[in-house]
Design a protein around this motif. Sequence first.
Motif: not given
Lengths: 113, 112
Positions: A1-13, A22-28, A67-75
């Motif tokens: 199943a398709q999923s989206v992972t945002q690796l950080d829940s909080q980012v203080p700056v 950061r954002c990674n997704y799983s989809s073929s 959009f980085n297709k090879s790394q399935t990322s969209f940071h």
Amino acid sequence: AQSVTQLDSQVPVFEEAPVELRCNYSSSVSVYLFWYVQYPNQGLQLLLKYLSGSTLVESINGFEAEFNKSQTSFHLRKPSVHISDTAEYFCAVKDTGGFKTIFGAGTRLFVKA
Amino acid sequence: DSGVTQTPKHLITATGQRVTLRCSPRSGDLSVYWYQQSLDQGLQFLIQYYNGEERAKGNILERFSAQQFPDLHSELNLSSLELGDSALYFCASSVSEAEEQYFGPGTRLTVT
């Protein structure tokens, strides 16, 4: 199943510092990608989107995402943040042939003076 | 202002009750989506309609139902309410299923 992972829940700056959410997704399959922003006590607003074409997309307020297709990322990146960028940011993905948009859990960006 | 309207803005009700949340999409948008947002579950997709027909279902409980009417407005019905149903409920709309979604301001439901 398709999923989206945002690796950080909080980012203080600190203000004027660069930031990457950061954002990674799983989809073929071929996908559409979105970043939405939610300011306190408001609904979500579209920040930027990738549908096709150039893999680097920009928003009107200085954010960009690649959009980085090879790394399935969209940071999501911004070279210099402002206090007003404090908000929650959601990455979302949708198969081009499907109906459902899947949202990540969100990243809370907190910009400090 | 996204052009999506939701009523009511706030709703306080007791456990076991039934409520109806209403959404009017942006003019011209055929797709309507419902989401639930809570602190512990985050943003959860509930259901999507396109021009009156159900298109996709997410984590929607059997106690919840929705429909989209011929004038394209949509209603989300929540019944046998439980404390855990307390959340922000968002409606969103889009021109087509390929396009981005425009979110309404949400309805804050508090179940006591």
